[in-house]
Design a protein around this motif. Sequence first.
Motif, mmCIF file in Angstrom:
data_model
loop_
_atom_site.group_PDB
_atom_site.id
_atom_site.type_symbol
_atom_site.label_atom_id
_atom_site.label_comp_id
_atom_site.label_asym_id
_atom_site.label_seq_id
_atom_site.Cartn_x
_atom_site.Cartn_y
_atom_site.Cartn_z
ATOM 1 N N GLY A 125 -54.212 31.470 102.573
ATOM 2 C CA GLY A 125 -53.904 32.026 101.255
ATOM 3 C C GLY A 125 -54.075 30.946 100.209
ATOM 4 O O GLY A 125 -53.773 29.776 100.450
ATOM 5 N N THR B 28 -54.704 29.630 95.766
ATOM 6 C CA THR B 28 -54.491 29.835 94.333
ATOM 7 C C THR B 28 -55.563 30.740 93.732
ATOM 8 O O THR B 28 -55.413 31.202 92.608
ATOM 9 C CB THR B 28 -54.501 28.484 93.576
ATOM 10 O OG1 THR B 28 -55.759 27.842 93.771
ATOM 11 C CG2 THR B 28 -53.392 27.570 94.066
ATOM 12 N N LYS C 79 -56.025 33.586 94.729
ATOM 13 C CA LYS C 79 -55.392 34.902 94.882
ATOM 14 C C LYS C 79 -55.929 35.694 96.075
ATOM 15 O O LYS C 79 -55.613 36.879 96.222
ATOM 16 C CB LYS C 79 -55.534 35.741 93.604
ATOM 17 C CG LYS C 79 -55.074 35.011 92.345
ATOM 18 C CD LYS C 79 -55.410 35.795 91.089
ATOM 19 C CE LYS C 79 -55.138 34.978 89.839
ATOM 20 N NZ LYS C 79 -55.534 35.694 88.612
ATOM 21 N N HIS D 26 -53.579 40.543 95.489
ATOM 22 C CA HIS D 26 -52.557 39.773 94.781
ATOM 23 C C HIS D 26 -53.093 39.354 93.410
ATOM 24 O O HIS D 26 -54.287 39.054 93.261
ATOM 25 C CB HIS D 26 -52.160 38.537 95.581
ATOM 26 C CG HIS D 26 -51.194 38.819 96.692
ATOM 27 N ND1 HIS D 26 -49.920 39.305 96.464
ATOM 28 C CD2 HIS D 26 -51.317 38.676 98.042
ATOM 29 C CE1 HIS D 26 -49.291 39.448 97.627
ATOM 30 N NE2 HIS D 26 -50.127 39.084 98.595
ATOM 31 N N THR E 142 -51.123 33.339 92.920
ATOM 32 C CA THR E 142 -51.305 32.484 94.086
ATOM 33 C C THR E 142 -50.632 33.075 95.326
ATOM 34 O O THR E 142 -49.494 33.550 95.259
ATOM 35 C CB THR E 142 -50.698 31.093 93.811
ATOM 36 O OG1 THR E 142 -51.419 30.471 92.754
ATOM 37 C CG2 THR E 142 -50.757 30.207 95.050
ATOM 38 N N VAL E 143 -51.350 33.060 96.450
ATOM 39 C CA VAL E 143 -50.757 33.462 97.730
ATOM 40 C C VAL E 143 -50.035 32.231 98.269
ATOM 41 O O VAL E 143 -50.628 31.364 98.904
ATOM 42 C CB VAL E 143 -51.821 33.969 98.705
ATOM 43 C CG1 VAL E 143 -51.168 34.435 100.012
ATOM 44 C CG2 VAL E 143 -52.626 35.107 98.079
ATOM 45 N N ARG E 144 -48.743 32.152 97.980
ATOM 46 C CA ARG E 144 -47.963 30.937 98.204
ATOM 47 C C ARG E 144 -47.495 30.775 99.652
ATOM 48 O O ARG E 144 -47.301 29.665 100.135
ATOM 49 C CB ARG E 144 -46.736 30.943 97.282
ATOM 50 C CG ARG E 144 -45.861 29.703 97.347
ATOM 51 C CD ARG E 144 -46.642 28.475 96.931
ATOM 52 N NE ARG E 144 -45.856 27.249 97.031
ATOM 53 C CZ ARG E 144 -45.616 26.577 98.138
ATOM 54 N NH1 ARG E 144 -46.082 27.042 99.294
ATOM 55 N NH2 ARG E 144 -44.928 25.460 98.121
ATOM 56 N N THR F 104 -48.001 38.481 103.442
ATOM 57 C CA THR F 104 -48.280 37.486 102.407
ATOM 58 C C THR F 104 -47.279 37.602 101.263
ATOM 59 O O THR F 104 -46.890 38.696 100.863
ATOM 60 C CB THR F 104 -49.705 37.658 101.845
ATOM 61 O OG1 THR F 104 -49.871 39.000 101.352
ATOM 62 C CG2 THR F 104 -50.742 37.398 102.918
ATOM 63 N N SER G 120 -46.479 36.138 97.218
ATOM 64 C CA SER G 120 -47.257 35.621 96.097
ATOM 65 C C SER G 120 -46.402 35.308 94.884
ATOM 66 O O SER G 120 -45.280 35.796 94.731
ATOM 67 C CB SER G 120 -48.341 36.644 95.718
ATOM 68 O OG SER G 120 -48.977 36.320 94.510
ATOM 69 N N ARG G 121 -46.991 34.518 93.996
ATOM 70 C CA ARG G 121 -46.357 34.261 92.712
ATOM 71 C C ARG G 121 -46.348 35.514 91.839
ATOM 72 O O ARG G 121 -45.703 35.535 90.784
ATOM 73 C CB ARG G 121 -47.080 33.120 91.989
ATOM 74 C CG ARG G 121 -46.959 31.774 92.702
ATOM 75 C CD ARG G 121 -47.407 30.626 91.805
ATOM 76 N NE ARG G 121 -47.489 29.373 92.526
ATOM 77 C CZ ARG G 121 -46.461 28.585 92.791
ATOM 78 N NH1 ARG G 121 -45.236 28.948 92.402
ATOM 79 N NH2 ARG G 121 -46.630 27.452 93.435
ATOM 80 N N ASP G 122 -47.061 36.565 92.266
ATOM 81 C CA ASP G 122 -47.043 37.825 91.515
ATOM 82 C C ASP G 122 -45.804 38.671 91.817
ATOM 83 O O ASP G 122 -45.696 39.809 91.375
ATOM 84 C CB ASP G 122 -48.316 38.639 91.761
ATOM 85 C CG ASP G 122 -48.446 39.151 93.204
ATOM 86 O OD1 ASP G 122 -47.470 39.053 93.978
ATOM 87 O OD2 ASP G 122 -49.532 39.640 93.554
ATOM 88 N N PRO H 216 -41.348 34.939 91.583
ATOM 89 C CA PRO H 216 -42.301 34.574 92.638
ATOM 90 C C PRO H 216 -41.671 34.421 94.023
ATOM 91 O O PRO H 216 -40.521 34.000 94.161
ATOM 92 C CB PRO H 216 -42.861 33.235 92.152
ATOM 93 C CG PRO H 216 -42.777 33.322 90.670
ATOM 94 C CD PRO H 216 -41.503 34.076 90.394
#
Length: 392
Positions: free
Chosen positions: A91, A93, A95, A114, A117-119, A147, A149-151, A191
Amino acid sequence: MNLQSEPASLSQDWNLNTRKHISLEIHGTYVVTCLILDVPRDIIITASDDHTIAVYTLSTGQLTSTLVGHEGGIWSLSSIYYDGQHLLVSGSTDKTVRIWDLVSGKCLHVFRGHSGTVRCLDVVSPAMEESSVKVKELPDKLPLIVTGSRDKSVKVWSIPGKDKTSFIADEDADASSNPYYLHNLTGHTEPIHSISAHGRTAVSGSYDHFVRVWDLVSGECKHVLNGHSSKVYVVVYDPARDQVYSTGLDGTINIYSATSGVRLRTLTGHKSLVGLLELSSSDPSPYLVSGCADATLKVWDPITGVLIHTLDDHPSPITSFHHDGKRLVGGGDSLLRMWDIRTGTAVKDLLRDTLSLWKVAFDGQWAVCAYSKKSGQSMLDIWNFGTSDSKL
């Protein structure tokens, strides 16, 4: 690459006659964000902010392949052996979530959906029940990717089988157009920083101060766990005891029942951000270890919550560690140290005078550390201690 043999000086009962230490330059001057040690397959995998993933032979330190395709730094990584394939999931940045064949080095699939970013991510094989609800024809024991994410969302995807054609999502594609997309798990308002999953259960930790427990089959949020007063940085799901452990910026560690959602206990003692938490798999006496910005490691009993040891002789915040239930390798900028966590005593300093210590992996026989020298050059050091005898 510098290859050297070292004397058997770590422990009186530890056979180091075959011990070797390899040191090699990796990823230029970029941060190493992920590290996987796969001893059975004799490989090490590193990912970096330079947008690449590198695969090395563990026993020799030789670079065998570089995986190129991401258009941003890689911040999450997990591997799985499935359907005759050795797969890697990443994952970034950029996305995206990418699935790679580690044998050929080819990117097989690219998932989009996403918006940040997939953190974090985890790969699991769900434990299905005969009476479980069928969701999008979810087959029994199909490996899933979870996953975060920051979303602010958690998404669930299935891993395509070996006979499936490559799926590369268009740049503007929505997740719903992906035949392998299963769930969008919503509810967090900030996030996602950590994911831990096993069987049909996933746990997510967020900057919104909450931990959520999810059913991966139905997509249902089973519990919203409160108790933290600030950002949650790490969650660990313990299927053996059906417990959830979480920690973060408030410096506390909470233990919950995954079944009832009840907070069982809160562990205190750290004086700052606790950004690392790891549970050993050893039974009947497991260890829960926490690493903190206050420059200490603490060893806890995850069943009783009792503090067993504080490992406090570090000069800087703890940035990475890994333990096997007997020994621990970890530290922070300028020092990498081995400890015996059963006695709470330091065993050996492995590295000193580093600029930054990024990632550590350890399995009892092999230790691997990604760090940067004071020159800024990123390094990978590999130690073979010659034995992983269970009596040690």
